[in-house]
Design an enzyme around this catalytic site. Structure first.
Site, PDB file in Angstrom:
ATOM      1  N   LYS A  38       0.839  -1.197   0.000  1.00  0.00           N
ATOM      2  CA  LYS A  38       0.000   0.000   0.000  1.00  0.00           C
ATOM      3  C   LYS A  38       0.875   1.248   0.000  1.00  0.00           C
ATOM      4  O   LYS A  38       1.674   1.457   0.906  1.00  0.00           O
ATOM      5  CB  LYS A  38      -0.920  -0.013   1.219  1.00  0.00           C
ATOM      6  CG  LYS A  38      -1.886  -1.207   1.221  1.00  0.00           C
ATOM      7  CD  LYS A  38      -2.669  -1.327   2.493  1.00  0.00           C
ATOM      8  CE  LYS A  38      -1.812  -1.787   3.644  1.00  0.00           C
ATOM      9  NZ  LYS A  38      -2.588  -2.123   4.860  1.00  0.00           N
ATOM     10  N   GLY A  73      -8.158   3.212  10.661  1.00  0.00           N
ATOM     11  CA  GLY A  73      -8.694   1.913  10.255  1.00  0.00           C
ATOM     12  C   GLY A  73      -8.699   1.646   8.760  1.00  0.00           C
ATOM     13  O   GLY A  73      -9.314   0.674   8.311  1.00  0.00           O
ATOM     14  N   THR A  74      -8.001   2.467   7.971  1.00  0.00           N
ATOM     15  CA  THR A  74      -8.015   2.248   6.519  1.00  0.00           C
ATOM     16  C   THR A  74      -7.375   0.909   6.138  1.00  0.00           C
ATOM     17  O   THR A  74      -7.864   0.219   5.248  1.00  0.00           O
ATOM     18  CB  THR A  74      -7.293   3.390   5.780  1.00  0.00           C
ATOM     19  OG1 THR A  74      -6.015   3.623   6.391  1.00  0.00           O
ATOM     20  CG2 THR A  74      -8.096   4.672   5.817  1.00  0.00           C
ATOM     21  N   GLY A  75      -6.271   0.539   6.806  1.00  0.00           N
ATOM     22  CA  GLY A  75      -5.613  -0.728   6.488  1.00  0.00           C
ATOM     23  C   GLY A  75      -6.490  -1.922   6.806  1.00  0.00           C
ATOM     24  O   GLY A  75      -6.599  -2.865   6.007  1.00  0.00           O
ATOM     25  N   CYS A  76      -7.127  -1.886   7.967  1.00  0.00           N
ATOM     26  CA  CYS A  76      -8.039  -2.968   8.367  1.00  0.00           C
ATOM     27  C   CYS A  76      -9.191  -3.082   7.382  1.00  0.00           C
ATOM     28  O   CYS A  76      -9.588  -4.176   6.976  1.00  0.00           O
ATOM     29  CB  CYS A  76      -8.607  -2.695   9.760  1.00  0.00           C
ATOM     30  SG  CYS A  76      -7.389  -2.446  11.060  1.00  0.00           S
ATOM     31  N   THR A 122      -8.555   8.905   8.773  1.00  0.00           N
ATOM     32  CA  THR A 122      -8.143   7.667   8.097  1.00  0.00           C
ATOM     33  C   THR A 122      -7.931   6.506   9.066  1.00  0.00           C
ATOM     34  O   THR A 122      -7.273   5.521   8.712  1.00  0.00           O
ATOM     35  CB  THR A 122      -6.847   7.918   7.308  1.00  0.00           C
ATOM     36  OG1 THR A 122      -5.832   8.393   8.211  1.00  0.00           O
ATOM     37  CG2 THR A 122      -7.057   8.948   6.209  1.00  0.00           C
TER      38      THR A 122
END
Length: 265
Positions: free
Chosen positions: A173, A206-209, A204
């Site tokens: 990412k 929690g964007t990865g989760c 932003t």
């Protein structure tokens, strides 16, 4: 109905971790289940405390899910210790889990370390090889590949190093520090770039989760990895575009932006 399982930590503020995973999977049309690796006391400003599940209780949770409602796909999020990672590896191998996506959560957005140093080796050497896909961000990829990433060329080098070494597909990412949220999918010499939409939203958390859970939901529905990533990026862009503004720090996105109005009232 297709099913998906998240094995991750709890975020009591609801923006990341298990809570974000369950919302995302549900909004992407699959039946969502969870196995808790740890409880965290956190909010949009940072992580205050972490309390791990015991290895035996983690095993019992995984067994309870697989023995009754076998998941079509599995997401692995925050797992902070070597002992817990080993339980996950053992049980996923035992049940021959499919469509396993590993989001190697090492450090929170606020800078809190979420993975113990001695757990990195077993994460990479034991869990990565049984994964269909791993989804590190720039910081995590720097740790795993042991290189500094400052450009798209560095991203390709890191993704190749990780993918070739651990025999797994890698979605690296990019994030705004390198580019306009363009992500790189690397698979056995083939590199595919996914163009991201630059969204001016400071919230932003929690964007990865959310991205990894959306990918898992799409894999559970039978999409290829490329299709799953493409659809997941569209979902997260729309969730950010909803411009939810909660909390005093980096707030969560609106996972339920597409919920019909009749159920919002």
């Amino acid at each position: 109905m297709r099913t998906a399982l998240s094995i991750a930590g709890s975020d009591c503020s609801g923006g990341a971790g298990i809570q974000a995973d369950l919302k995302t999977m549900t909004m992407n049309g699959v039946y969502a289940m969870s196995v808790i690796t740890a409880l965290t006391a956190q909010n949009t400003m940072g992580v205050k405390a972490i309390m791990e599940a015991s290895p035996e209780f983690l095993k019992q949770q995984i067994d309870a899910v697989f023995e009754d409602i076998y998941p079509d796909a599995v997401k692995i999020g925050m797992v902070s210790s070597m002992e817990l990672i080993q339980v996950i590896v053992d049980r996923l191998r035992y049940y021959e889990a499919k469509n396993v996506v590993v989001d190697p959560v090492m450090v929170s957005t606020s800078g809190s370390r979420l993975l113990k140093e001695d757990a990195i080796q077993i994460l990479t050497q034991e869990l990565f090889p049984i994964a269909s896909l791993i989804t590190p961000n720039i910081l995590e990829a720097e740790i795993i590949a042991d290189i500094k990433i400052d450009s798209k060329e560095d991203m390709l080098t890191a993704a190749k190093n990780i993918g070739d070494k651990y025999n797994c597909k890698v979605l690296l990412k990019g994030g705004h520090s390198i580019n306009d949220a363009n992500d790189l999918l690397y698979n056995k010499g083939e590199a595919t770039w996914f163009q991201g939409k630059k969204i001016d939203n400071p919230n932003t958390h929690g964007t990865g989760c959310t991205l990894s859970s959306a990918i898992v939901a799409n894999l559970a529905k039978g999409y290829s990895v490329k299709e799953a990533v493409e659809k997941a990026k569209e979902y997260i862009s729309n969730a950010l575009n909803a411009m939810l503004d909660l909390g005093k720090g980096s707030g969560p996105m609106n996972h339920a932006f597409a919920l019909p109005d009749k159920y919002k009232k």
